[in-house]
Design a protein around this motif. Structure first.
Motif, PDB file in Angstrom:
ATOM      1  N   ALA A 589       0.838  -1.202   0.000  1.00  0.00           N
ATOM      2  CA  ALA A 589       0.000   0.000   0.000  1.00  0.00           C
ATOM      3  C   ALA A 589       0.871   1.249   0.000  1.00  0.00           C
ATOM      4  O   ALA A 589       0.604   2.217  -0.741  1.00  0.00           O
ATOM      5  CB  ALA A 589      -0.926  -0.012   1.210  1.00  0.00           C
ATOM      6  N   ASP A 590       1.936   1.249   0.826  1.00  0.00           N
ATOM      7  CA  ASP A 590       2.841   2.406   0.861  1.00  0.00           C
ATOM      8  C   ASP A 590       3.515   2.610  -0.493  1.00  0.00           C
ATOM      9  O   ASP A 590       3.652   3.747  -0.975  1.00  0.00           O
ATOM     10  CB  ASP A 590       3.905   2.203   1.941  1.00  0.00           C
ATOM     11  CG  ASP A 590       3.367   2.466   3.338  1.00  0.00           C
ATOM     12  OD1 ASP A 590       2.303   3.091   3.461  1.00  0.00           O
ATOM     13  OD2 ASP A 590       4.013   2.034   4.306  1.00  0.00           O
ATOM     14  N   SER A 592       2.431   1.597  -3.454  1.00  0.00           N
ATOM     15  CA  SER A 592       1.424   2.028  -4.433  1.00  0.00           C
ATOM     16  C   SER A 592       1.089   3.496  -4.253  1.00  0.00           C
ATOM     17  O   SER A 592       0.939   4.248  -5.240  1.00  0.00           O
ATOM     18  CB  SER A 592       0.167   1.172  -4.300  1.00  0.00           C
ATOM     19  OG  SER A 592       0.453  -0.188  -4.560  1.00  0.00           O
ATOM     20  N   ALA A 593       0.969   3.910  -2.993  1.00  0.00           N
ATOM     21  CA  ALA A 593       0.678   5.327  -2.728  1.00  0.00           C
ATOM     22  C   ALA A 593       1.830   6.198  -3.216  1.00  0.00           C
ATOM     23  O   ALA A 593       1.613   7.279  -3.800  1.00  0.00           O
ATOM     24  CB  ALA A 593       0.439   5.543  -1.243  1.00  0.00           C
ATOM     25  N   LEU A 598      -3.372   5.561  -5.628  1.00  0.00           N
ATOM     26  CA  LEU A 598      -4.015   5.610  -4.311  1.00  0.00           C
ATOM     27  C   LEU A 598      -5.156   4.610  -4.176  1.00  0.00           C
ATOM     28  O   LEU A 598      -5.384   4.063  -3.088  1.00  0.00           O
ATOM     29  CB  LEU A 598      -4.516   7.028  -4.033  1.00  0.00           C
ATOM     30  CG  LEU A 598      -3.398   8.052  -3.727  1.00  0.00           C
ATOM     31  CD1 LEU A 598      -3.966   9.464  -3.707  1.00  0.00           C
ATOM     32  CD2 LEU A 598      -2.748   7.720  -2.387  1.00  0.00           C
ATOM     33  N   ALA A 601      -3.644   1.422  -3.276  1.00  0.00           N
ATOM     34  CA  ALA A 601      -3.147   1.483  -1.900  1.00  0.00           C
ATOM     35  C   ALA A 601      -4.289   1.308  -0.906  1.00  0.00           C
ATOM     36  O   ALA A 601      -4.155   0.593   0.105  1.00  0.00           O
ATOM     37  CB  ALA A 601      -2.435   2.808  -1.661  1.00  0.00           C
ATOM     38  N   ILE A 602      -5.428   1.954  -1.184  1.00  0.00           N
ATOM     39  CA  ILE A 602      -6.575   1.858  -0.274  1.00  0.00           C
ATOM     40  C   ILE A 602      -7.111   0.432  -0.225  1.00  0.00           C
ATOM     41  O   ILE A 602      -7.427  -0.089   0.853  1.00  0.00           O
ATOM     42  CB  ILE A 602      -7.672   2.854  -0.715  1.00  0.00           C
ATOM     43  CG1 ILE A 602      -7.200   4.286  -0.430  1.00  0.00           C
ATOM     44  CG2 ILE A 602      -8.990   2.562  -0.011  1.00  0.00           C
ATOM     45  CD1 ILE A 602      -8.073   5.361  -1.035  1.00  0.00           C
ATOM     46  N   ARG A 627      -3.263   5.028   8.735  1.00  0.00           N
ATOM     47  CA  ARG A 627      -2.640   5.081   7.423  1.00  0.00           C
ATOM     48  C   ARG A 627      -3.704   5.117   6.320  1.00  0.00           C
ATOM     49  O   ARG A 627      -3.572   5.848   5.336  1.00  0.00           O
ATOM     50  CB  ARG A 627      -1.749   3.857   7.242  1.00  0.00           C
ATOM     51  CG  ARG A 627      -0.821   3.924   6.033  1.00  0.00           C
ATOM     52  CD  ARG A 627       0.458   4.699   6.344  1.00  0.00           C
ATOM     53  NE  ARG A 627       1.153   4.069   7.435  1.00  0.00           N
ATOM     54  CZ  ARG A 627       1.972   3.026   7.333  1.00  0.00           C
ATOM     55  NH1 ARG A 627       2.179   2.488   6.144  1.00  0.00           N
ATOM     56  NH2 ARG A 627       2.584   2.529   8.377  1.00  0.00           N
ATOM     57  N   TYR A 631      -4.362   7.827   3.255  1.00  0.00           N
ATOM     58  CA  TYR A 631      -4.514   7.547   1.821  1.00  0.00           C
ATOM     59  C   TYR A 631      -5.796   8.186   1.275  1.00  0.00           C
ATOM     60  O   TYR A 631      -5.797   8.800   0.193  1.00  0.00           O
ATOM     61  CB  TYR A 631      -4.571   6.041   1.571  1.00  0.00           C
ATOM     62  CG  TYR A 631      -3.335   5.268   1.955  1.00  0.00           C
ATOM     63  CD1 TYR A 631      -2.073   5.859   1.929  1.00  0.00           C
ATOM     64  CD2 TYR A 631      -3.436   3.933   2.342  1.00  0.00           C
ATOM     65  CE1 TYR A 631      -0.944   5.133   2.289  1.00  0.00           C
ATOM     66  CE2 TYR A 631      -2.318   3.206   2.705  1.00  0.00           C
ATOM     67  CZ  TYR A 631      -1.069   3.808   2.687  1.00  0.00           C
ATOM     68  OH  TYR A 631       0.033   3.101   3.036  1.00  0.00           O
ATOM     69  N   SER A 634      -5.592  11.852   0.864  1.00  0.00           N
ATOM     70  CA  SER A 634      -4.700  12.282  -0.224  1.00  0.00           C
ATOM     71  C   SER A 634      -5.331  12.097  -1.599  1.00  0.00           C
ATOM     72  O   SER A 634      -4.825  12.640  -2.595  1.00  0.00           O
ATOM     73  CB  SER A 634      -3.383  11.494  -0.175  1.00  0.00           C
ATOM     74  OG  SER A 634      -2.729  11.691   1.052  1.00  0.00           O
ATOM     75  N   ARG A 635      -6.421  11.322  -1.640  1.00  0.00           N
ATOM     76  CA  ARG A 635      -7.041  11.049  -2.937  1.00  0.00           C
ATOM     77  C   ARG A 635      -7.756  12.294  -3.437  1.00  0.00           C
ATOM     78  O   ARG A 635      -8.499  12.930  -2.683  1.00  0.00           O
ATOM     79  CB  ARG A 635      -8.018   9.885  -2.812  1.00  0.00           C
ATOM     80  CG  ARG A 635      -8.584   9.409  -4.141  1.00  0.00           C
ATOM     81  CD  ARG A 635      -9.290   8.078  -3.996  1.00  0.00           C
ATOM     82  NE  ARG A 635     -10.322   8.116  -2.973  1.00  0.00           N
ATOM     83  CZ  ARG A 635     -11.055   7.054  -2.621  1.00  0.00           C
ATOM     84  NH1 ARG A 635     -10.829   5.876  -3.190  1.00  0.00           N
ATOM     85  NH2 ARG A 635     -11.980   7.163  -1.689  1.00  0.00           N
TER      86      ARG A 635
END
Length: 636
Positions: A589-590, A592-593, A598, A601-602, A627, A631, A634-635
């Motif tokens: 996930a980290d 991918s973010a 995103l 990641a989610i 975390r 994510y 931030s989307r």
């Protein structure tokens, strides 16, 4: 000729029938009272164990055992090869307890103590049934003798107390089968009732074997009981034991196999000749009675004997064992079968632990207190029963017995206190056996996990100085290198890892991580790629499994170097084989973010959160939720 009764064989006529402390059969009210006293003093003696923690391989059996986490694990427990040893009754008990106690050790310790107290009651009942003098005191000495602490205060030794419980119940059920089968009443009714008891005994015996296969000796012990009772060993009496012998042999041989190939009881430490194994067995047959008579010192890991079969003087234990065997047979000619049968029970029950079969603890020592949990019954019955026979006055017997039991309570309390935690146990072991490299190594591991790495280094050095052998030595050197890394001495750690790489291989990832900490990123990446490309010599794993173990640390290395796209690729490949690894999901996930994906990641974080909640880890779940919130925020 009519067979003699047990009374005429072993003692005065006063002990015929189901007798108690000094030959008298107690009333029901007195029996209940004596039973409560026996349970109470057992619980009192083991009070320190109730607040103890986990030790040594409790993690393997319980705290870090993934099979105890879900319903599928309960199914897999019953499939051979999924657990350290095939004792599914023990692991099923742990599975159930984990639903109630979680990872709090108090509940597991309490159940061990309760099972031990119940076993003492069953010993008392069995001795009464067999008309052995001093039956209650036999149960009490069995319950309170400090040599039993290792079996009771060590959670992983649930194997002993649980298998003992089923073993004793099976023995009592089989004796009831014999009684009903030989009863002169209505043949049809008696036969039907008798075989119900037989099936009960067989089922309980199976549960005993599935708890620990040392109980395979039960059918042989039942033959000794027949001899004690003066019964003729006819085919009709012996035939029902055949299925028990067959089942016991089959599961015992499976344990021998798993001990070698799964637990790891093979290698240089186990390469003993038949003569050397005979020396081990004869010394052990003397060692265990000595510890019962004089339980001081009791050590978690006893010194491993040096065997010198080339020296004639080394065979004195063999001569002494043969002498005791001959002396035990002398009373037989006078009609006193007790000594020979008690010693035969002891030797037969402890036979699997005499060194003729490889068991993992032989790597450290040839003997251990927990090996004689059930076998000690023969010697306790002989000593206490003999004393009860010769001490005619009940008042004197009660006084002497009370003094003895009070002393045993104090010794057991003190011994149980040593099992408070890993540090207490390993330090006590080192005091009594400074040459126990395993104790130094495990104490070092505990100290390092606590953050006391300087002390850990000292004990690792002591362990290496004691010449633990190549396999154990490599593990200690690895721990030493890891501890140097924790102290920030990465250059020294790197040197150690390179030495291990040269001697055994498989250190590429360790070397890579250490190079990264030294700021030598290009060299670190080269080591990671070498680990991904070339088989690790001597790793004992397939190439695919080895490569999977490199993917995550390499992915994290790439992520730390600001290359999230490449990191996500390697982490994704790992998740393709292990989709339920919550930690890898969060790393992915980290990555991918970091790569700007995103939504991906989610999804990975949501999956990790579900898995973490399922396994009951609220702290980790809370961190993942934070975390995940970042994510989502931030989307666009």
């Amino acid at each position: 000729m009519r067979p003699r009764s047990p009374a005429s064989v072993s003692g005065p006529a006063a002990v015929s029938g189901e007798t108690d402390v000094a030959g008298a059969k107690p009333s029901a009210r007195v029996a209940w009272g004596l039973g409560l006293v026996l349970c109470a003093v057992t619980l009192l003696a083991y009070v320190p164990a109730l607040s103890a923690g986990y030790i040594w391989d409790d993690d393997w059996y319980l705290t870090e055992n993934p099979l105890l986490r879900d319903l599928d694990g309960l199914r897999r427990i019953w499939i051979p090869g999924n657990t350290p040893q095939y004792y599914p009754a023990v692991f099923t008990a742990f599975w159930v307890e984990r639903r109630f106690f979680g990872l709090e050790p108090a509940g597991y310790h309490a159940l061990n103590v309760i099972l031990h107290a119940l076993n003492a009651l069953l010993v008392w009942r069995l001795c009464r049934k067999l008309s052995i003098p001093g039956a209650w005191f036999i149960g009490a000495v069995f319950a309170l003798h400090p040599v039993q602490v290792e079996s009771v205060a060590w959670i992983a030794e649930r194997k002993n107390v649980l298998s003992g419980f089923f073993y004793l119940l099976s023995a009592l059920a089989y004796l009831r089968f014999q009684e009903r089968r030989e009863a002169p009443a209505s043949p049809a009714v008696t036969a039907r009732a008798a075989w119900k008891w037989y099936l009960t005994a067989l089922a309980l015996f199976t549960l005993a074997l599935l708890s620990k296969t040392v109980t395979c000796s039960l059918p042989a012990a039942l033959i000794l009981v027949m001899v004690w009772q003066g019964q003729r060993l006819t085919l009709r009496r012996l035939a029902p034991l055949a299925p028990m012998f067959a089942l016991g042999f089959a599961l015992a041989m499976q344990t021998v196999h798993l001990e070698r190939v799964h637990v790891g009881a093979q290698g240089a430490e186990f390469d003993l000749s038949l003569v050397e194994r005979l020396l081990v067995a004869s010394k052990a047959l003397l060692f265990y009675p000595a510890k019962l008579l004089l339980p001081w010192p009791l050590v978690f890991v006893y010194p491993r004997w040096e065997l010198e079969p080339a020296r004639l003087a080394s065979f004195w234990p063999v001569v002494l064992v043969l002498l005791f065997a001959v002396l035990a047979c002398v009373p037989w000619s006078a009609g006193r079968r007790g000594p020979a049968l008690a010693l035969a029970f002891f030797a037969g029950t402890i036979f699997p632990a005499l060194g003729f079969f490889n068991v993992y603890p032989m790597r450290y020592s040839f003997v251990a207190d927990h090996f004689q949990y059930l076998a000690s019954l023969g010697l306790v019955a002989l000593l206490v029963g003999g004393a009860a026979t010769f001490v005619a006055r009940r008042e004197l017997a009660a006084i002497l017995g009370t003094v003895l039991l009070a002393l045993l309570v104090l010794l057991t309390w003190r011994q149980a206190s040593l099992y408070a935690d890993q540090e207490s146990l390993w330090r006590a072991t080192i005091r009594q056996n400074p040459g126990a490299w395993m104790a130094h190594s495990n104490l070092a591991k505990f100290l390092s996990e606590r953050g006391d790495n300087q002390q850990a280094l000292a004990h690792l050095g002591d362990a290496l100085a004691l010449d633990p052998g190549k396999k154990a030595g490599d593990q200690i050197r690895l721990n030493l290198a890891l501890t140097l890394g924790k102290l920030g001495r990465h250059a020294e750690a790197l040197e150690r890892f390179r030495e291990l790489q040269a001697s055994s291989g498989g250190m590429e990832v360790r070397i890579a991580l250490t190079l990264e900490r030294l700021g030598r990123d290009a060299e670190a990446e080269a080591q990671f790629r070498a680990a991904l490309a070339d088989p690790s010599e001597g790793s004992g794993r397939s190439d695919s499994a080895r490569i999977e173990n490199v993917m995550v640390p390499f992915g994290l290395h790439l992520l730390r170097r600001g290359r999230p796209e490449e990191a996500a690729e390697w982490l994704g490949r790992f998740l393709g084989q292990h989709p339920d690894d919550a930690d890898a999901l969060m790393f992915f996930a980290d990555a991918s973010a970091g790569a700007g994906r995103l939504d991906e990641a989610i999804r990975a974080a949501e999956r990790a959160l579900t898995l973490t909640r399922k396994r009951g880890d609220p702290r980790s779940a809370g961190l993942i939720e934070q975390r995940l919130g970042q994510y989502r925020a931030s989307r666009p």
